[in-house]
Design a protein around this motif. Structure first.
Motif, PDB file in Angstrom:
ATOM      1  N   THR A 137      -8.504   5.500  -0.501  1.00 21.25           N
ATOM      2  CA  THR A 137      -8.585   4.295   0.322  1.00 21.25           C
ATOM      3  C   THR A 137      -7.509   3.287  -0.051  1.00 21.25           C
ATOM      4  O   THR A 137      -7.327   2.958  -1.221  1.00 21.25           O
ATOM      5  N   VAL A 139      -6.380  -0.561   0.340  1.00 20.46           N
ATOM      6  CA  VAL A 139      -7.133  -1.803   0.547  1.00 20.46           C
ATOM      7  C   VAL A 139      -6.214  -3.012   0.515  1.00 20.46           C
ATOM      8  O   VAL A 139      -5.147  -3.002  -0.100  1.00 20.46           O
ATOM      9  N   ASN A 142      -9.329  -9.800   1.563  1.00 21.15           N
ATOM     10  CA  ASN A 142     -10.122 -10.228   2.722  1.00 21.15           C
ATOM     11  C   ASN A 142      -9.414 -11.254   3.594  1.00 21.15           C
ATOM     12  O   ASN A 142      -9.747 -11.398   4.779  1.00 21.15           O
ATOM     13  N   TYR A 237     -12.465   6.300  -2.946  1.00 22.77           N
ATOM     14  CA  TYR A 237     -13.352   5.605  -2.022  1.00 22.77           C
ATOM     15  C   TYR A 237     -14.546   4.951  -2.710  1.00 22.77           C
ATOM     16  O   TYR A 237     -15.029   3.906  -2.261  1.00 22.77           O
ATOM     17  N   TYR A 240     -14.001   1.290  -3.371  1.00 23.49           N
ATOM     18  CA  TYR A 240     -14.107   0.463  -2.175  1.00 23.49           C
ATOM     19  C   TYR A 240     -15.553   0.371  -1.715  1.00 23.49           C
ATOM     20  O   TYR A 240     -16.051  -0.709  -1.389  1.00 23.49           O
ATOM     21  N   PHE A 241     -16.238   1.499  -1.692  1.00 26.63           N
ATOM     22  CA  PHE A 241     -17.632   1.560  -1.249  1.00 26.63           C
ATOM     23  C   PHE A 241     -18.499   0.571  -2.022  1.00 26.63           C
ATOM     24  O   PHE A 241     -19.344  -0.124  -1.446  1.00 26.63           O
ATOM     25  N   GLN A 244     -16.971  -3.332  -1.100  1.00 25.80           N
ATOM     26  CA  GLN A 244     -16.406  -3.545   0.233  1.00 25.80           C
ATOM     27  C   GLN A 244     -16.587  -4.969   0.746  1.00 25.80           C
ATOM     28  O   GLN A 244     -15.885  -5.374   1.681  1.00 25.80           O
ATOM     29  N   GLN A 248     -10.828  -5.445   2.127  1.00 24.90           N
ATOM     30  CA  GLN A 248     -10.831  -4.681   3.367  1.00 24.90           C
ATOM     31  C   GLN A 248     -10.119  -3.344   3.147  1.00 24.90           C
ATOM     32  O   GLN A 248      -9.114  -3.287   2.435  1.00 24.90           O
ATOM     33  N   SER A 249     -10.629  -2.317   3.779  1.00 27.10           N
ATOM     34  CA  SER A 249      -9.903  -1.046   3.783  1.00 27.10           C
ATOM     35  C   SER A 249      -9.006  -1.001   5.006  1.00 27.10           C
ATOM     36  O   SER A 249      -9.333  -1.539   6.064  1.00 27.10           O
ATOM     37  N   THR A 263     -14.195   6.856   6.130  1.00 25.22           N
ATOM     38  CA  THR A 263     -15.653   6.942   6.158  1.00 25.22           C
ATOM     39  C   THR A 263     -16.067   8.377   5.854  1.00 25.22           C
ATOM     40  O   THR A 263     -15.280   9.316   6.022  1.00 25.22           O
TER      41      THR A 263
END
Length: 339
Positions: A137, A139, A142, A237, A240-241, A244, A248-249, A263
Motif C-alpha cells: 500500500t 499512502v 490525510n 497492507y 494501513y489497515f 487507516q 489515506q491509501s 482491498t
C-alpha cells in the motif's frame, strides 16, 4: 508511538476483522507469552498440553502481525512453549535463520539464491511456505487532496535513483499537483517490501533514491506519514489497515486506466496489480523434523481453521487447498536447494 496492535481474538470479532488490542511494536522482539483469558480455537489441544520448548521467529515486519497472532494463540493452548517474534526485515531475518538463530523466518519476498547458499553452507535447509497475500500500500497524509490515483510511472518519477536530489516537489510529478515539498518515507534496504517495490516500480530490485526517511520499523513510517501534510510512504497492507484513520491509501492505476484501491476484494479478484504479492514463512527442515514444538506450531500456523487470524490483520488468507499444499510441502521436506 503508533504501532500495529497485538491480537487477542474472539471468533465473533475476527469475523468483523476486529479484536485488535494492546499495542506492541513489531520491530522489537516480541515475547508473546500467552494472554490470560485467551479463547480456544478450533485447533487448540486440550488444556494441559505437555509440549515444551522455545521457538524463535524473525524476519519481515510485514509478516510480523500474522506470526505474532499465531504465536499468541498457539501459546494459549500450549503454555509450556515460549515463542519470540522479531522483525529485523526479510534480509536480516534470513541472516539470523542461516546462522541458526531462528527456526522460522518471515519473508515478504521469495528467498534469494545467495541466501539459500548461505544457509546451506551452515548446514541449514529451508522449506518455503506461502501463508498469505498482501496488497502493498502506498499512502499519503490525510491533508493530501491532490493525489488519489497514481500510475507506476508516476511512482517511478518519485522513487527512481535518478530522482534523488532532483524530484523534490509534488508538481514535478504532475503539474496539477501543488508546489509543495515532497517528503518521503519507506522501508530500509533489509526489507523485502523495499525489494519488491523497487523491482516493480523501478524495474530493478534495490534501485531507489536514497534521500528519504528509511526504517525497518513500519510504525516509524506510519508516524512519519501521519505527521507531514506533504508526505508519501509505502508498506504492507496490515499497517494501513490498522491505521487507516491516520492516513489515506492511494489507488493504483492497473495499467489500463482503472484506478484500484488496495482491498481484500481487489486482491482476491486479481485486480490490484502490480502490488499484490505473496507472503511467506521459511521453516528449518531439521527443526521441524526434530523439535515437536516447532512441528506443532507450524502445523497450527498452516491449519485452514486458523485463517481468520490472517484476515484479522488485513491480509488475504490463502485457500484451504493452498494451506494443505503448504503443510504437505513442510511434511514432505521440500527444501530449497543450493546451486
Amino acid at each position: 508511538m503508533v504501532s500495529v496492535k497485538r491480537f487477542a481474538y474472539s471468533l465473533s470479532l475476527v469475523v468483523l476483522l476486529g479484536g485488535l488490542v494492546a499495542c506492541g511494536s513489531p520491530t522489537d522482539t516480541a515475547d508473546t507469552a500467552p494472554a490470560e483469558g485467551g479463547e480456544e480455537t478450533a485447533t487448540d489441544t486440550e488444556s494441559g498440553s505437555e509440549l515444551e520448548g522455545t521457538i524463535t521467529v524473525d524476519g519481515s515486519s510485514t509478516v510480523f502481525p500474522i506470526s505474532e497472532a499465531m504465536a499468541e494463540e498457539f501459546q494459549i493452548a500450549n503454555p509450556g512453549v515460549r515463542i519470540t517474534v522479531g522483525a529485523s526485515g526479510t534480509g536480516g531475518g534470513f541472516e539470523k535463520f542461516c546462522n541458526g538463530e531462528s527456526q522460522v523466518s518471515n519473508a515478504s519476498r521469495g528467498v534469494k539464491q545467495e541466501e539459500i547458499d548461505n544457509c546451506a553452507a551452515n548446514g541449514i535447509e529451508m522449506i518455503e511456505v506461502p501463508v498469505a497475500t498482501d496488497a502493498l500500500t502506498v499512502v499519503v497524509n490525510n491533508e493530501n487532496d491532490w493525489a488519489a490515483c497514481m500510475t507506476t510511472d508516476q511512482l517511478s518519477t518519485i522513487w527512481s535513483p535518478e530522482a534523488e536530489g532532483t524530484v523534490s516537489n509534488w508538481n514535478q510529478v504532475d503539474p496539477s499537483f501543488p508546489d509543495a515539498e515532497l517528503v518521503l518515507y519507506g522501508p530500509g534496504t533489509d526489507s523485502g517490501t523495499f525489494d519488491y517495490f523497487t523491482e516493480v516500480v523501478n524495474g530493478e530490485e534495490g534501485a531507489s533514491r536514497g534521500d528519504y526517511t528509511a526504517s525497518e520499523d513500519d510504525n516509524v513510517l506510519v508516524q512519519g506519514v501521519e505527521g507531514d501534510a506533504n508526505s508519501m510512504g509505502y508498506f504492507g497492507y496490515a499497517y494501513y489497515f490498522e491505521n487507516q484513520d491516520r492516513m489515506q491509501s492511494l489507488e493504483i492505476d492497473d495499467g489500463s486506466g482503472n484506478c484500484v484501491a488496495p482491498t481484500q476484494e481487489a486482491v482476491l479478484a486479481g485486480e490490484y496489480t502490480p502490488f499484490s504479492r505473496p507472503l511467506f514463512i521459511y521453516v528449518s527442515a531439521s527443526a521441524y523434523e526434530e523439535d515437536p514444538a516447532v512441528q506443532a506450531f507450524v502445523d497450527f500456523y498452516l491449519d485452514p481453521a486458523n485463517e481468520d487470524f490472517v484476515a484479522a490483520t488485513g491480509y488475504v488468507p490463502l485457500s484451504s487447498e493452498k494451506y494443505d499444499e503448504s503443510l504437505a510441502a513442510v511434511k514432505g521436506g521440500e527444501v530449497k536447494s543450493a546451486e
